[in-house]
Write a protein that holds these residues in place. Sequence first.
Motif, PDB file in Angstrom:
ATOM      1  N   GLU A  42       0.814  -1.216   0.000  1.00 52.73           N
ATOM      2  CA  GLU A  42       0.000   0.000   0.000  1.00 52.73           C
ATOM      3  C   GLU A  42       0.852   1.272   0.000  1.00 52.73           C
ATOM      4  N   HIS A  43       1.880   1.280   0.844  1.00 53.42           N
ATOM      5  CA  HIS A  43       2.618   2.529   1.063  1.00 53.42           C
ATOM      6  C   HIS A  43       4.003   2.548   0.423  1.00 53.42           C
ATOM      7  N   ARG A  80       2.937   3.507  -5.141  1.00 59.80           N
ATOM      8  CA  ARG A  80       2.015   4.639  -5.129  1.00 59.80           C
ATOM      9  C   ARG A  80       2.157   5.548  -6.340  1.00 59.80           C
TER      10      ARG A  80
END
Length: 356
Positions: free
Chosen positions: A32-33, A38
């Motif tokens: 996710e991060h 991203r």
Amino acid sequence: VSPLERLIREIIAAEGPMPLARYMALCLGHPEHGYYMRKDPLGRAGDFVTAPEVSQMFGELLGLWAAQVWLDMGAPREFALVELGPGRGTLMADALRAARVVPGFAEAARVHLVETSPALRAKQAETLAGHEVSWHERLSDVPDAPTILLANEFLDALPMRQFERRGGAWRERVVGLAEGRLALGLAPGPAEPGAARGFGDAPEGAVVETSPARELAAAEIGARLARHGGAALLIDYGHAAPALGDTFQAVRAHRFADPFEAPGEADLTSHVDFHAVTAGARAAGAEVFGPVRQGDFLRALGIEARAERLARDRDVETAAGIAADLRRLTAPDQMGRLFLVLALAAPGLTPPGFGP
Ligand SMILES: C[S@@+](CC[C@H](N)C(=O)[O-])C[C@H]1O[C@@H](n2cnc3c(N)ncnc32)[C@H](O)[C@@H]1O
């Protein structure tokens, strides 16, 4: 504190300091991060510029290299054209366009992109619109077939371990907390025997880097080529012989940054140990060529003639831009010497640019 930094602090609180390799893997690849998950960090407006983003000449020459390999393989009716970590898809788009001069190549190529980042997959789909392309999480998911594989600045993004010589023993470098901040420290006990192989008698304070992940990747590529035929080009910054030294770096907005500040916001890499990569591929059954300097390799493939052709009949400013790009890709004080090109091939195949 960002969500990723909070997570890393929680892991350290629960489990103790983590090896640098785990820190790197989390910063770059957390689903996710992670840095690559991203955003698209490439290009002038991003954090760094890679060779295919400098000039179309880079991908074009690699496309011609691939087409020549295909001919040398006996022009199989179907083969896997694989790229690892294709970034924006620029290299593959330029390669496919240039390789159109070789009849049958495009029809035989099944394009497989190995890419973990959803953001970059979307960008690749845009760049390669009109081409049939499939995406994979890992190389082992690419169907078995004769293979031509390209990877530019892929290995440097795979996690790396560091060991430091202290009190006559090797200790692993780990990421923990010091005065409330993420910081590098040393694991309490000595590293497992052989972890810093080959450097037993290094002086106090010396640093050794190893990357099991890079060696595994090389072994996997090598095994695939040995079994199904084909060749691969691995291009990255690094060194040909084993070397001591700390090359861990963070780059953000075209500048070096602190790798422990704002995890997930900067690109984290280290120099590739081509000696170790070569050993991994060879042990898996591939033949190994090079590494040679990127400047020498591109000149052997004819980059100077290509630059001249591109600049012909263009205005002065465009021609000067092309000359500057040529310099950037090949000059020793730019990308020409630090970047190395390693070729792997199935036994019996000599890849273009590495022959006598
Ligand atoms: C430094 S960029 C290079 C991009 C491109 N090859 C170029 O030269 O412009 C690294 C690329 O590898 C991808 N990548 C990083 N780790 C990966 C992994 N474990 N598996 C697949 N792709 C990965 C990134 O998302 C990105 O596309």
